[in-house]
Write a protein that holds these residues in place. Structure first.
Motif, mmCIF file in Angstrom:
data_model
loop_
_atom_site.group_PDB
_atom_site.id
_atom_site.type_symbol
_atom_site.label_atom_id
_atom_site.label_comp_id
_atom_site.label_asym_id
_atom_site.label_seq_id
_atom_site.Cartn_x
_atom_site.Cartn_y
_atom_site.Cartn_z
ATOM 1 N N LEU A 60 0.851 -1.202 0.000
ATOM 2 C CA LEU A 60 0.000 0.000 0.000
ATOM 3 C C LEU A 60 0.883 1.248 0.000
ATOM 4 C CD1 LEU A 60 -2.962 -0.869 2.372
ATOM 5 C CD2 LEU A 60 -2.634 -1.336 -0.054
ATOM 6 N N HIS A 61 0.372 2.308 -0.597
ATOM 7 C CA HIS A 61 1.155 3.534 -0.761
ATOM 8 C C HIS A 61 0.353 4.741 -0.280
ATOM 9 C CE1 HIS A 61 -1.419 4.261 -4.250
ATOM 10 N NE2 HIS A 61 -1.252 2.974 -4.513
ATOM 11 N N LEU A 62 0.965 5.922 -0.400
ATOM 12 C CA LEU A 62 0.310 7.131 0.118
ATOM 13 C C LEU A 62 -1.019 7.420 -0.573
ATOM 14 C CD1 LEU A 62 3.325 9.595 0.470
ATOM 15 C CD2 LEU A 62 2.222 8.242 2.263
ATOM 16 N N GLY A 63 -1.151 7.043 -1.837
ATOM 17 C CA GLY A 63 -2.424 7.237 -2.548
ATOM 18 C C GLY A 63 -3.527 6.419 -1.896
ATOM 19 N N ASN A 64 -3.231 5.171 -1.607
ATOM 20 C CA ASN A 64 -4.219 4.328 -0.930
ATOM 21 C C ASN A 64 -4.565 4.908 0.444
ATOM 22 O OD1 ASN A 64 -2.276 1.542 -2.052
ATOM 23 N ND2 ASN A 64 -4.201 2.212 -2.956
ATOM 24 N N TYR A 65 -3.522 5.382 1.139
ATOM 25 C CA TYR A 65 -3.750 5.901 2.488
ATOM 26 C C TYR A 65 -4.632 7.150 2.461
ATOM 27 C CZ TYR A 65 -3.156 7.507 7.192
ATOM 28 O OH TYR A 65 -3.447 7.923 8.465
ATOM 29 N N VAL A 125 -19.662 4.478 -0.280
ATOM 30 C CA VAL A 125 -18.455 3.770 -0.687
ATOM 31 C C VAL A 125 -17.269 4.748 -0.672
ATOM 32 C CG1 VAL A 125 -17.401 2.367 -2.506
ATOM 33 C CG2 VAL A 125 -19.876 2.298 -2.172
ATOM 34 N N PRO A 126 -16.413 4.670 0.336
ATOM 35 C CA PRO A 126 -15.254 5.561 0.360
ATOM 36 C C PRO A 126 -14.169 5.059 -0.586
ATOM 37 C CG PRO A 126 -15.320 4.193 2.358
ATOM 38 C CD PRO A 126 -16.495 3.806 1.530
ATOM 39 N N VAL A 127 -13.961 5.780 -1.674
ATOM 40 C CA VAL A 127 -12.917 5.418 -2.650
ATOM 41 C C VAL A 127 -12.289 6.693 -3.193
ATOM 42 C CG1 VAL A 127 -13.696 3.169 -3.541
ATOM 43 C CG2 VAL A 127 -14.743 5.259 -4.405
ATOM 44 N N GLY A 128 -11.146 6.535 -3.812
ATOM 45 C CA GLY A 128 -10.463 7.665 -4.436
ATOM 46 C C GLY A 128 -11.158 8.078 -5.724
ATOM 47 N N LYS A 129 -10.693 9.194 -6.248
ATOM 48 C CA LYS A 129 -11.319 9.788 -7.438
ATOM 49 C C LYS A 129 -11.319 8.838 -8.633
ATOM 50 C CE LYS A 129 -11.218 14.190 -9.890
ATOM 51 N NZ LYS A 129 -12.662 14.314 -9.790
ATOM 52 N N ASP A 130 -10.274 8.022 -8.727
ATOM 53 C CA ASP A 130 -10.158 7.123 -9.885
ATOM 54 C C ASP A 130 -11.286 6.086 -9.953
ATOM 55 O OD1 ASP A 130 -8.943 6.122 -7.496
ATOM 56 O OD2 ASP A 130 -8.079 4.480 -8.655
ATOM 57 N N GLN A 131 -12.049 5.939 -8.879
ATOM 58 C CA GLN A 131 -13.085 4.904 -8.850
ATOM 59 C C GLN A 131 -14.489 5.450 -9.084
ATOM 60 O OE1 GLN A 131 -12.435 1.543 -8.514
ATOM 61 N NE2 GLN A 131 -10.369 2.311 -8.854
ATOM 62 N N GLU A 132 -14.597 6.755 -9.342
ATOM 63 C CA GLU A 132 -15.932 7.359 -9.458
ATOM 64 C C GLU A 132 -16.749 6.761 -10.592
ATOM 65 O OE1 GLU A 132 -15.320 11.592 -9.379
ATOM 66 O OE2 GLU A 132 -15.048 11.545 -7.200
ATOM 67 N N VAL A 152 -8.877 13.511 -2.972
ATOM 68 C CA VAL A 152 -7.419 13.504 -2.954
ATOM 69 C C VAL A 152 -6.916 12.540 -4.017
ATOM 70 C CG1 VAL A 152 -5.407 12.923 -1.560
ATOM 71 C CG2 VAL A 152 -7.377 13.993 -0.490
ATOM 72 N N LYS A 153 -6.063 13.057 -4.878
ATOM 73 C CA LYS A 153 -5.426 12.147 -5.826
ATOM 74 C C LYS A 153 -3.934 12.382 -5.750
ATOM 75 C CE LYS A 153 -5.068 10.932 -10.648
ATOM 76 N NZ LYS A 153 -5.394 11.356 -12.001
ATOM 77 N N ILE A 154 -3.201 11.373 -5.298
ATOM 78 C CA ILE A 154 -1.758 11.528 -5.156
ATOM 79 C C ILE A 154 -1.089 11.078 -6.448
ATOM 80 C CG2 ILE A 154 0.264 10.929 -3.774
ATOM 81 C CD1 ILE A 154 -1.806 12.184 -1.993
ATOM 82 N N LYS A 175 -0.928 8.527 -11.590
ATOM 83 C CA LYS A 175 -1.158 8.455 -10.135
ATOM 84 C C LYS A 175 -0.203 7.464 -9.477
ATOM 85 C CE LYS A 175 -4.347 4.644 -9.713
ATOM 86 N NZ LYS A 175 -5.141 3.996 -8.734
ATOM 87 N N MET A 176 0.044 7.674 -8.200
ATOM 88 C CA MET A 176 0.812 6.664 -7.453
ATOM 89 C C MET A 176 0.004 5.393 -7.497
ATOM 90 S SD MET A 176 2.583 7.865 -3.923
ATOM 91 C CE MET A 176 3.767 9.197 -3.963
ATOM 92 N N SER A 177 0.664 4.274 -7.692
ATOM 93 C CA SER A 177 -0.081 3.023 -7.801
ATOM 94 C C SER A 177 0.783 1.865 -7.319
ATOM 95 C CB SER A 177 -0.538 2.867 -9.243
ATOM 96 O OG SER A 177 -0.124 1.651 -9.767
HETATM 97 P P1 ADP Z 1 -3.788 0.697 -6.781
HETATM 98 O O1 ADP Z 1 -4.384 1.531 -7.879
HETATM 99 O O2 ADP Z 1 -2.617 1.334 -6.172
HETATM 100 O O3 ADP Z 1 -3.559 -0.743 -7.153
HETATM 101 P P2 ADP Z 1 -6.323 0.033 -5.584
HETATM 102 O O4 ADP Z 1 -6.825 0.000 -6.980
HETATM 103 O O5 ADP Z 1 -6.378 -1.236 -4.833
HETATM 104 O O6 ADP Z 1 -4.851 0.635 -5.617
HETATM 105 O O7 ADP Z 1 -7.066 1.174 -4.774
HETATM 106 C C1 ADP Z 1 -7.467 1.119 -3.447
HETATM 107 C C2 ADP Z 1 -8.038 2.473 -3.060
HETATM 108 O O8 ADP Z 1 -7.005 3.470 -3.077
HETATM 109 C C3 ADP Z 1 -9.130 2.978 -3.998
HETATM 110 O O9 ADP Z 1 -10.154 3.587 -3.222
HETATM 111 C C4 ADP Z 1 -8.432 4.005 -4.847
HETATM 112 O O10 ADP Z 1 -9.302 5.021 -5.286
HETATM 113 C C5 ADP Z 1 -7.394 4.583 -3.883
HETATM 114 N N1 ADP Z 1 -6.211 5.066 -4.599
HETATM 115 C C6 ADP Z 1 -5.323 4.326 -5.285
HETATM 116 N N2 ADP Z 1 -4.331 5.084 -5.794
HETATM 117 C C7 ADP Z 1 -4.602 6.366 -5.421
HETATM 118 C C8 ADP Z 1 -3.946 7.619 -5.616
HETATM 119 N N3 ADP Z 1 -2.788 7.699 -6.272
HETATM 120 N N4 ADP Z 1 -4.502 8.728 -5.075
HETATM 121 C C9 ADP Z 1 -5.656 8.650 -4.376
HETATM 122 N N5 ADP Z 1 -6.322 7.506 -4.147
HETATM 123 C C10 ADP Z 1 -5.817 6.360 -4.647
#
Ligand code: ADP
Ligand code: TRP
Length: 332
Positions: free
Chosen positions: A16-21, A144-151, A185-187, A195-197
């Motif tokens: 897990l990374h800062l984006g996930n956090y 559903v709490p998720v990052g922007k990429d999941q909208e 928040v999108k890191i 994005k961080m991944s």
């Molecule tokens: P990854 O893309 O790193 O494999 P996941 O797809 O498992 O991670 O994502 C888990 C959660 O972390 C999701 O809610 C996703 O929106 C969020 N997330 C992943 N990467 C980022 C990022 N760079 N910035 C913000 N949120 C993120």
């Protein structure tokens, strides 16, 4: 009043990374008191990229440990592995009959994967949003709490829920994205590319398992430039990202100091990164140490997954019974 139901998942595809956090886990932690939370390790989702079977177990345990180390309390939330809930693939199968090839092919994350792994464009990748919908609807979640990429995936989940309701009768609520702060928040990656991944670009991603020196090295190498040339200049994305990270981990005073320096055109990025590196190392350290400690005790982590699976199945089996009945699966 009963608490609102919340579902979210993280794929077990790496560290897990800062984006996930900041994109997800921080919201989970804030929700655990006042909502009925189901958080899971999305191990089935990780199979789309054919991971080495030997790595699945350590990856699942690491995601679990890093979530707990970030502040999730297994006594307050239901923590489980997706593959422990057979009702999820059952609902996935039902929903697949309501999902159309054309709409699935248009999903941007699918198109990205086709580009990234052209030799493995499997049906699981195509139907990823359907499995994600099943993960959410299986508990009839509303938030559903998720990052922007999941909208976009959430929008599809609402469509599938609606379609089920129209065909079989009102049954599923329409789940909404949830976050505490209005700005998503999108890191970004530290080189400013995407994005961080978990699975890409390790040198430009800060993991919750990185030690202090690794964090320092990565931040000192983060992309910058020769600085703004006019007062209050617009920031390029990679500089914005450094300021965002500073806002999230440093004190207000430190953040304001560098912001003012930027606006006044006298910022020294070397100094800023040095400060950020120290603050980031101090932020990640307790999470890393706690997660490492937890991962030594696999028996306890196993017990947490087992207890979580029992609670999650109780809720999932009630939903499946209702869905079967509406569909007409009732023969004896
Ligand atoms: P990854 O893309 O790193 O494999 P996941 O797809 O498992 O991670 O994502 C888990 C959660 O972390 C999701 O809610 C996703 O929106 C969020 N997330 C992943 N990467 C980022 C990022 N760079 N910035 C913000 N949120 C993120
Ligand atoms: N698709 C999400 C991601 O890549 C992970 C996920 C799977 C998820 N199922 C979910 C998130 C259900 C929220 C709810 O980040």
């Amino acid at each position: 009043m009963s608490k609102e139901i919340v579902v979210s998942g993280i794929r077990s595809t790496g560290h897990l990374h800062l984006g996930n956090y900041f994109g997800a886990i921080q919201n989970y932690v804030m929700m655990q008191e006042n909502y009925n939370c189901y958080f899971f390790v999305a191990d089935y989702h990780s199979l789309t990229t054919h991971p080495d079977p030997k790595l699945l177990r350590p990856n699942v345990f690491r995601v679990l440990a890093e979530n707990i180390a970030s502040g999730l309390n297994p006594d307050k939330v239901t923590l489980y592995a997706q593959s422990d809930i057979p009702e999820i693939p059952e609902l996935y199968l039902m929903l697949n009959m309501l999902a159309y090839k054309g709409e699935l092919e248009k999903v941007p994350t699918f198109k990205d994967k086709v580009r990234q792994q052209p030799d493995n464009v499997n049906a699981g990748l195509l139907t990823y949003p359907v499995l994600m919908t099943a993960d959410i609807l299986i508990h009839k979640a509303v938030k559903v709490p998720v990052g922007k990429d999941q909208e976009q995936h959430l929008e599809m989940a609402r469509n599938f829920a609606q379609r089920f309701n129209t065909r079989y009768g009102d049954f599923f609520p329409e789940p909404q994205v949830f976050r505490f702060n209005t700005d998503a928040v999108k890191i970004m990656s530290l080189d400013g590319n995407g994005k961080m991944s978990k699975s890409e670009n390790a040198n430009n991603t800060i993991y919750l398992s990185d030690d202090d020196d690794t964090i320092r090295k990565k931040i000192m190498k983060a992309k910058t430039d020769s600085g703004p040339t006019a007062p209050n200049a617009e920031m390029p994305g990679y500089i914005q990202n450094l300021f965002l990270l500073m806002q999230l981990t440093s004190t207000h005073e430190v953040y304001d100091h560098y912001r003012a320096a930027y606006n006044g055109c006298n910022i020294r990025y070397g100094d800023m990164k040095k400060q950020l590196a120290e603050d980031m190392a101090a932020f990640v350290r307790p999470i890393r140490e706690h997660a490492a400690e937890l991962q030594k005790d696999e028996e306890s982590l196993g017990k947490i997954l087992k207890a979580g699976a029992e609670k999650a199945r109780a809720s999932a089996s009630a939903t499946i019974a209702g869905a079967r009945k509406l569909i007409g699966i009732s023969y004896y």
